[in-house]
Design an enzyme around this catalytic site. Structure first.
Site, mmCIF file in Angstrom:
data_model
loop_
_atom_site.group_PDB
_atom_site.id
_atom_site.type_symbol
_atom_site.label_atom_id
_atom_site.label_comp_id
_atom_site.label_asym_id
_atom_site.label_seq_id
_atom_site.Cartn_x
_atom_site.Cartn_y
_atom_site.Cartn_z
ATOM 1 N N CYS A 15 0.787 -1.398 0.464
ATOM 2 C CA CYS A 15 0.176 -0.162 0.286
ATOM 3 C C CYS A 15 1.295 1.515 0.205
ATOM 4 O O CYS A 15 2.221 1.482 0.221
ATOM 5 C CB CYS A 15 -0.744 -0.340 0.917
ATOM 6 S SG CYS A 15 0.253 -0.139 2.773
ATOM 7 N N CYS A 18 3.018 1.189 2.706
ATOM 8 C CA CYS A 18 4.195 1.009 2.584
ATOM 9 C C CYS A 18 4.992 1.629 1.412
ATOM 10 O O CYS A 18 6.758 1.364 2.061
ATOM 11 C CB CYS A 18 4.413 -0.473 1.674
ATOM 12 S SG CYS A 18 3.204 -1.450 2.724
ATOM 13 N N CYS A 83 47.546 -13.904 -10.129
ATOM 14 C CA CYS A 83 48.080 -13.392 -8.475
ATOM 15 C C CYS A 83 47.028 -12.904 -7.350
ATOM 16 O O CYS A 83 45.846 -12.365 -8.562
ATOM 17 C CB CYS A 83 48.930 -12.236 -8.416
ATOM 18 S SG CYS A 83 48.875 -10.640 -9.202
ATOM 19 N N CYS A 86 45.702 -9.716 -9.618
ATOM 20 C CA CYS A 86 44.258 -9.746 -10.155
ATOM 21 C C CYS A 86 43.101 -9.571 -9.262
ATOM 22 O O CYS A 86 42.043 -8.983 -10.151
ATOM 23 C CB CYS A 86 44.398 -10.486 -11.421
ATOM 24 S SG CYS A 86 46.500 -11.237 -12.011
ATOM 25 N N ASP A 494 21.376 -33.476 19.524
ATOM 26 C CA ASP A 494 19.946 -33.479 20.080
ATOM 27 C C ASP A 494 19.645 -35.355 19.284
ATOM 28 O O ASP A 494 20.580 -35.687 19.281
ATOM 29 C CB ASP A 494 18.833 -33.340 18.475
ATOM 30 C CG ASP A 494 17.545 -33.606 18.607
ATOM 31 O OD1 ASP A 494 16.902 -33.362 19.808
ATOM 32 O OD2 ASP A 494 17.615 -34.412 17.683
ATOM 33 N N ASP A 693 18.684 -32.777 13.449
ATOM 34 C CA ASP A 693 17.993 -33.574 12.334
ATOM 35 C C ASP A 693 16.450 -33.517 11.920
ATOM 36 O O ASP A 693 15.777 -33.605 11.015
ATOM 37 C CB ASP A 693 17.795 -34.968 11.922
ATOM 38 C CG ASP A 693 16.898 -35.411 13.248
ATOM 39 O OD1 ASP A 693 17.074 -34.845 14.125
ATOM 40 O OD2 ASP A 693 16.625 -36.801 12.522
ATOM 41 N N ASP A 697 15.273 -28.404 15.512
ATOM 42 C CA ASP A 697 16.804 -27.994 15.527
ATOM 43 C C ASP A 697 17.078 -27.307 14.767
ATOM 44 O O ASP A 697 17.938 -26.682 14.826
ATOM 45 C CB ASP A 697 17.294 -29.561 14.266
ATOM 46 C CG ASP A 697 16.865 -30.363 16.066
ATOM 47 O OD1 ASP A 697 16.722 -30.953 17.410
ATOM 48 O OD2 ASP A 697 16.788 -31.476 15.575
#
Length: 807
Positions: A15, A18, A83, A86, A494, A693, A697
């Site tokens: 809007c 914003c 090098c 560069c 965990d 996993d 977590d």
């Protein structure tokens, strides 16, 4: 004031309010001249003073008020860099482009990673890079491993040819210069004729780079070589055609064609050896890319046909026979097999797969034929994502490289300044022949200085280190992660799915009088036969593993949270918790001690009653991974503290931790509290790695100094992590830390060599040993060029030693 116009995309505006927020934020950036934000186009047009503001300032300003600037990342393969200067030159010119937010150039990977707003075209980036004297060797459509290897092979072949021809011609120059084969007058012209192709063909890359650098007011390795050899060559040309100029001043008209020729030849030798060695730093990526199958056998219109891997689409039914590679990722719909996944996990034992199991492209089908539905193809396959992750990690910069980059940015100008001062001092204050000594010392300083070793010290080690990790199933997201991992002193695990297998298994079967283990399994598994509860499925799986034939239950009834009941072979069966059987007035006195013992071990205990008599006890638990105790022991021996964190009750947690060898346990933690516990450890001054996993977590993985995700886990966990262990092997945790330490040790040795070489070599080339050794203390430019070539090759080969490291 140097003003520029910039248009950036802004997402999230809905809007006029914003628009106002974004405009105000952009106007607050120092150096902003004018701002116009358009809601319809979702863009902000900005006029700003380039001396006071950068694109990154505007991007961060937009993000600070809750909106986003969509950015693109372009990867560009570049040849011709030699090098660190560069690298600095290319980065500088890319960052000066309108629309470029960040540019990172990796000398070892010969790649530029450019972050920019969507309006910046690949061709614009290419033009800027090529305008400063380098060559872009790929386009977005061509960025494949085969193309990159072909481009590198062509570059190496050309370099090798130039070196061989240059070496042959240099041998002739030395023969003419050091033997009386030709009269002195003719010998000079012969040397000139033979030296011309050495300088202007074999050494053309140095002069072209030097000229382009002059146009952009930059200096690099090419500048040092071109000015050094050019000075010797031009001096010799003047001495050849106008010897009277020197003789009239009482000086001999000596020529140094051999110096120019030998310097260029030795530097080409160094570049050739360096190019060959550097090609091996990317071996890990090329090996992974080479694992991809070329064709796939699919069912189309009820016919089996072989098609190119690129033509496979999601949903295709793919057939795989014994010994064949699986072409893409998918899910088995018919058949079974044992699949060799060692190319991804490093685990040599084949993994059994059946209907419903996922398969990964490029793994090998060992036995049995099966059909699977393609679910991921092309750049979305696990292999393609791993390759991209490794490439990005190899192209990233470790923090330790920042010092080298800063020094490299001023290195060449400082060397030129030292060389000029050297010439002036020896010309006016040196012994006769002053001009000759001044010129040779000037050339020696220019030639011996080696920003190449400085630029290669870190990226080559990072490339080899991340590649070695990938070969062991350890995917590291970047050089910064590789550097930080060595500091870890605490590893938080965990429990479920990380230290444990993540699925319940039957651990104990205790039979009462007149019953045995198989009978207990027969009754419990028959009753649980149609259960979808994980504990019930674990019991059925155990019965199947022991080949216990099951019966069909009758009058099955499940009482939620308590247990189940039914009839098997006419016998009334009850299975459940202690309270459930006590309610049914079953006497448990014969099994009470076993129930208590198993419960204290953190196991879920179920009691079986047959016809109102306690028949036995069956215990189920999420068991510890086989390798977990050994891994914890490795960490303890390395003085790294292992910690287990879980939402389970303290009794279960302590039981699992005790078996693993973990002393410090944090139990009954809600998912959102895991990150707080990690933060608490960090506040105590600890460097924390979090291993997990699951989705729960992800926040803790992001909070930790190093987040390590188990590769069998969720996509969210993998995204939040810094290191991914493909296949879920916990051995990757201590391996990653050891790899970090070995890589950093290699980088430090490389940097030490690069610095000490220049610190010692440049003063010697300038003639600092003359007061002690007289003219014998002067360093020949030929020896200086050999030392410079050796310096770069040493750094690259030292990094390659990592490939053989045991982690």
């Amino acid at each position: 004031m140097s003003t520029s116009n910039l248009t950036i995309p802004v997402s999230g505006m809905q809007c006029a309010s914003c628009v106002g927020r974004v405009e105000k934020s952009l106007k607050d950036v120092e150096g902003t001249v004018e701002v116009n934000v358009n809601l319809a186009t979702q863009q902000a047009s900005i006029t700003y003073d380039r001396d006071k503001a950068s694109i990154n300032d505007f991007v961060e300003s937009v993000k600070a008020v809750g909106y986003d600037v969509p950015l693109q990342k372009t990867e560009i393969k570049i040849s011709g860099m030699s090098c660190a200067s560069c690298v600095a030159s290319i980065e500088k010119w890319l960052l000066d482009m309108d629309g470029v937010v960040d540019a990172s150039v990796n000398l070892g990977a010969e790649t530029a990673y450019v972050t920019h707003i969507p309006g910046v075209k690949f061709e614009d980036l290419k033009d800027v890079i090529e305008s400063v004297g380098y060559k872009v060797v790929s386009t977005p459509a061509e960025e494949t491993e085969d193309f990159e290897k072909k481009a590198h092979d062509e570059f190496y072949k050309k370099l090798k040819t130039q070196f061989i021809v240059s070496a042959i011609l240099t041998a002739l120059v030395l023969i003419f210069a050091m033997t009386p084969l030709l009269p002195a007058g003719i010998s000079r012209y012969a040397q000139l004729i033979v030296t011309i192709p050495i300088v202007f063909w074999a050494g053309s890359r140095f002069y072209i780079g030097f000229i382009k650098g002059l146009k952009h007011k930059t200096a690099d390795m090419n500048t040092l070589v071109a000015v050094g050899t050019g000075s010797a060559f031009l001096y010799s040309v003047v001495a050849t055609f106008f010897p009277g100029l020197f003789e009239s001043a009482g000086r001999a008209a000596d020529v140094y064609y051999d110096t120019a020729a030998v310097i260029i030849t030795l530097i080409l030798l160094g570049r050739t050896l360096e190019a060959r060695a550097k090609s091996h730093t990317s071996d890990a990526v090329r090996k992974l890319a080479g694992l991809q199958a070329k064709t796939a056998r699919v069912i189309r219109d009820d016919n089996e046909i072989d098609i190119d891997i690129k033509d496979v689409v999601v949903g295709d039914i793919v057939i795989v026979r014994p010994g064949e590679k699986i072409p893409v990722d998918g899910e088995i719909i018919d058949g079974f097999s044992a699949i060799d996944e060692s190319m991804l996990t490093g685990e040599s034992i084949p993994v059994d797969k059946s209907i419903g199991d996922k398969v990964i492209g490029a793994t090998i089908n060992k036995v049995g034929s099966f059909k699977f539905k393609a679910t991921r193809i092309g750049k979305d396959t696990a292999l393609a994502q791993i390759i991209q992750m490794v490439k990005q990690a190899q192209g990233s910069k470790a923090p330790v490289q920042r010092l080298a980059d800063k020094i490299a940015g001023i290195f060449v100008p400082i060397v030129i300044g030292i060389a000029v001062v050297t010439f002036i001092v020896w010309f006016f204050a040196g012994p006769e022949p002053a001009l000759t000594i001044a010129l040779l010392n000037f050339v020696s300083v220019m030639i011996i200085a080696c920003p190449c070793a400085l630029g290669l010290a870190t990226p080559t080690a990072v490339m080899v280190g991340t590649g070695l990790g990938a070969e062991h199933g350890i995917l590291i997201k970047g050089g910064e992660i590789l550097e930080k991992a060595r500091e870890i002193d605490t590893v938080v695990f965990d429990k479920t799915g990380t230290l444990t297998k993540g699925t319940p298994e039957v651990t104990d079967i205790v039979a009462s009088d007149n019953f045995d283990e198989d009978k207990i399994l027969y009754y419990t598994a028959s009753l649980e036969k149609r259960s979808e509860h994980p504990l019930g499925m674990a019991i059925v799986k155990k019965a199947e593993a022991k080949n216990v034939k099951l019966a069909e239950p009758e009058n099955f009834l499940a009482i939620e949270g308590k247990g189940i009941s039914g009839s098997v072979d006419g016998n009334r069966i009850l299975l459940g918790k202690t309270g459930f059987l006590t309610e049914k007035e079953i006497d448990l006195s014969g099994v009470e001690n076993k129930i208590k013992e198993l419960s204290e071990e953190g196991k879920t205990v179920m009691i079986l009653a047959v016809d109102k008599k306690a028949a036995g006890v069956i215990a189920v638990a999420d068991t510890l991974k086989d390798e977990a105790p050994g891994i914890i022991d490795q960490l303890n021996k390395s003085k790294i503290v292992p910690v287990m964190i879980t939402g389970d009750n303290a009794q279960t947690a302590q039981a699992i931790a005790g078996k693993a060898g973990i002393i410090e346990v944090v139990a009954e933690v809600l998912p959102q509290e895991k990150a707080e516990r990690v933060k608490q450890l960090q506040s105590e001054g600890k460097k924390v790695a979090m291993v997990g996993d699951g989705i729960n977590d992800a926040v803790a993985l992001a909070q930790a100094d190093i987040g390590i995700a188990i590769g069998t886990g969720t996509d969210v966990a993998l995204e939040a992590s810094d290191i991914t262990l493909v296949g879920g092997d916990l051995a990757g945790v201590p391996r990653a830390i050891r790899l970090s330490k070995k890589t950093l040790a290699t980088i430090k040795w490389n940097l030490f060599w690069a610095f000490i070489y220049n610190i010692i070599g440049i003063p010697i080339a300038a003639g600092i040993l003359y007061p002690v050794f007289g003219t014998a203390g002067f360093l020949s430019p030929m020896i200086a060029s050999g030392a410079m070539a050796f310096s770069s090759v040493f750094v690259v080969t030292n990094s390659l030693r990592l490939k053989k490291a045991k982690i």
